[in-house]
Design an enzyme around this catalytic site. Structure first.
Site, mmCIF file in Angstrom:
data_model
loop_
_atom_site.group_PDB
_atom_site.id
_atom_site.type_symbol
_atom_site.label_atom_id
_atom_site.label_comp_id
_atom_site.label_asym_id
_atom_site.label_seq_id
_atom_site.Cartn_x
_atom_site.Cartn_y
_atom_site.Cartn_z
ATOM 1 N N HIS A 1 -72.407 -4.470 58.340
ATOM 2 C CA HIS A 1 -74.377 -4.522 58.111
ATOM 3 C C HIS A 1 -73.967 -3.199 57.656
ATOM 4 O O HIS A 1 -75.313 -3.123 56.390
ATOM 5 C CB HIS A 1 -74.916 -4.468 60.109
ATOM 6 C CG HIS A 1 -76.394 -4.215 60.220
ATOM 7 N ND1 HIS A 1 -76.840 -5.280 60.321
ATOM 8 C CD2 HIS A 1 -76.712 -2.872 59.669
ATOM 9 C CE1 HIS A 1 -78.096 -4.163 59.825
ATOM 10 N NE2 HIS A 1 -78.018 -3.342 60.021
ATOM 11 N N GLU A 2 -73.911 -2.110 57.560
ATOM 12 C CA GLU A 2 -74.113 -1.104 56.671
ATOM 13 C C GLU A 2 -74.244 -0.916 55.068
ATOM 14 O O GLU A 2 -74.839 -0.534 54.601
ATOM 15 C CB GLU A 2 -73.784 -0.218 57.665
ATOM 16 C CG GLU A 2 -73.694 0.691 59.133
ATOM 17 C CD GLU A 2 -75.257 0.715 59.228
ATOM 18 O OE1 GLU A 2 -75.235 1.635 58.421
ATOM 19 O OE2 GLU A 2 -75.823 0.842 60.280
ATOM 20 N N HIS B 1 -76.074 -2.388 53.500
ATOM 21 C CA HIS B 1 -77.986 -1.198 53.397
ATOM 22 C C HIS B 1 -77.515 -1.233 51.856
ATOM 23 O O HIS B 1 -78.528 -0.328 51.316
ATOM 24 C CB HIS B 1 -78.262 -0.392 54.052
ATOM 25 C CG HIS B 1 -79.204 -1.071 55.413
ATOM 26 N ND1 HIS B 1 -79.771 -1.368 55.644
ATOM 27 C CD2 HIS B 1 -78.183 -0.826 57.091
ATOM 28 C CE1 HIS B 1 -80.261 -1.769 56.726
ATOM 29 N NE2 HIS B 1 -79.206 -1.369 57.607
ATOM 30 N N GLU C 1 -83.719 -4.156 57.200
ATOM 31 C CA GLU C 1 -82.908 -4.662 58.374
ATOM 32 C C GLU C 1 -82.411 -6.256 58.186
ATOM 33 O O GLU C 1 -81.003 -6.533 58.221
ATOM 34 C CB GLU C 1 -83.439 -5.151 59.950
ATOM 35 C CG GLU C 1 -83.453 -3.153 60.235
ATOM 36 C CD GLU C 1 -82.102 -2.181 59.426
ATOM 37 O OE1 GLU C 1 -80.864 -2.894 60.522
ATOM 38 O OE2 GLU C 1 -82.231 -1.241 59.329
ATOM 39 N N ASP D 1 -78.118 -8.112 57.458
ATOM 40 C CA ASP D 1 -77.751 -8.392 59.419
ATOM 41 C C ASP D 1 -77.689 -10.240 57.947
ATOM 42 O O ASP D 1 -76.021 -10.380 58.547
ATOM 43 C CB ASP D 1 -78.431 -9.059 59.938
ATOM 44 C CG ASP D 1 -79.076 -8.313 60.825
ATOM 45 O OD1 ASP D 1 -77.524 -7.436 60.903
ATOM 46 O OD2 ASP D 1 -79.849 -8.409 62.049
HETATM 47 ZN ZN ZN Z 1 -79.388 -1.168 60.460
#
Ligand code: ZN
Length: 417
Positions: free
Chosen positions: A275-276, A279, A357, A361
């Protein structure tokens, strides 16, 4: 005229925030007695109720803080507090750099002191009551002293440079100030992981070999290079868990809170990290930085213009000096009043953050198992006692992350597809 505009904006901001907070409290309290669908197997009623009570306590404290903050703002501006301080300090120190820097420092100290009891209550009343606080009072005050010293070490020279530019660089001073600000921010970002963060926490290289291999293979698949994997002793302060990226360029690091590692298994950690990485893949950090710099350019241009208007001072309860410099006053008034107006943009920044976000995801679901991210999210929500039933309007306004149910719903749709 400007006074009226300011009062209207302030009243509108406080009323909106109190309305949102009371909605949130009512909504959470009314859903307190049933775990929402989809979480019945993973979250107990007891954990759900604890999260509800925790959310309500934090929201109540924020309402109180809002009231006190609003009163302080009015006291400093319309009721003449800043004028009084300015007369006092310029009487002692004159209106040169020393007097101006002292004025800014005095206002910052007053705001910090008023904020202190709330910060203290957050840690030692609310977090402690719900079993999250791991911080001793000694550490709390040591952090406060360190934070203040660092703020002075970085802030005072920056302030001096800005005041000097306002004085010497002519009408276009704000462009120079913006360049200084950008350079300063980038410098802090570079120094943060290796110089500033270690003043507050210990960072140790991640030693778990199988976890390392798992993470390195994930990073390799995503084409991501980082300088190191570190574990941070987050448990010194709080039981809340987290993971983050820090630094940029060659100084990038991945930091895991020890509290996170102790709660999640290997595949869940991999999913959180994916997930990170999402980004980064979507360049969210860079995009946010560009927007921040663009916004500060516009705000400094506005300050450059306002600082020349006598009504900007008189409208906020200050009489500008006819002979000496008013630059510090302009800076203080601007930074006091701007958040009141900027508050009304909050829903836009929250919306864009929630969109990011969802994108992260979605990326994670392509690089790791969606099911692992879901179980990690449920554990994190439970450990952080985040409410599963936020008020939709409150959420739309403030939430930087979509509520758990929405994130999980989308991840499940991906897992099924
Ligand atoms: Zn996040």
């Amino acid at each position: 005229m400007f006074t009226i505009l300011f009062v209207v904006a302030l009243v509108a901001m406080i009323a909106t925030r109190l309305w949102l907070a009371s909605r949130q409290i009512r909504h959470v309290a009314s859903h307190r007695n049933a775990v929402p669908d989809g979480f019945r197997d993973t979250i107990s009623l007891q954990a759900h109720q604890r999260a509800a009570d925790y959310t309500v306590s934090l929201t109540r404290l924020a309402m109180l803080e809002l009231g006190v903050g609003g009163a302080l703002l009015v006291a400093l501006t319309l009721l003449g507090g800043l004028q009084w301080l300015d007369t006092l300090l310029s009487g002692w120190l004159g209106r040169g750099y020393a007097g101006q820097i002292a004025l800014v420092a005095a206002v910052a100290a007053i705001m910090g002191l008023v904020d202190l009891p709330f910060d203290y209550a957050r840690h030692f009343v609310i977090e402690a009551r719900f079993g999250f606080n791991r911080m001793s009072r000694k550490l709390f005050f040591a952090d406060l002293v360190k934070g203040t010293l660092l703020g002075a070490l970085f802030g005072l020279p920056l302030l001096f440079v800005v005041l000097w530019l306002m004085q010497q660089a002519g009408a276009m001073w704000w462009i120079w100030a913006w360049l200084v600000w950008v350079a300063f921010s980038v410098g802090v970002l570079i120094l943060y992981p290796s110089v500033i963060a270690p003043l507050f926490n210990k960072f140790e290289p991640l030693t778990d070999v199988s976890l390392r291999e798992r993470i390195e293979s994930l990073m390799h698949r995503c084409g991501f290079a980082a300088k190191g994997l570190f574990v941070m002793d987050g448990s010194r302060r709080s039981a809340h868990g987290n993971a983050y990226f820090t630094g940029f360029g060659a100084a990038k690091r991945i930091v895991f809170f020890d509290t996170l590692l102790s709660r999640l298994d290997g595949s869940e950690i991999e999913a959180v990290l994916a997930h990170e990485l999402g980004h980064f893949k979507h360049r969210h950090v860079l995009k946010r930085m560009i927007i921040t710099f663009a916004l500060s350019f516009a705000l400094l241009a506005l300050l450059g213009w306002l600082a020349q208007r006598p009504w900007f001072y008189t409208g906020l309860g200050v009489t500008p000096s006819m002979t000496g410099s008013n630059n510090a006053l302009a800076l203080i008034l601007f930074f006091l009043v701007m958040p009141v107006f900027l508050f009304f943009v909050t829903p836009l920044t929250s919306l864009s953050s929630r969109k990011h976000e969802f994108e992260a995801d979605a990326f994670a679901a392509t690089q790791a198992r969606a099911q692992d991210l879901i179980s990690a999210l449920v554990k994190l929500y439970q450990d952080n006692a985040s409410t599963l039933t936020p008020d939709p309007v409150y959420c739309a306004f403030y939430y930087s992350h979509p509520p758990a149910a929405q994130r999980i719903e989308r991840l499940l749709a991906r897992a099924r597809a």
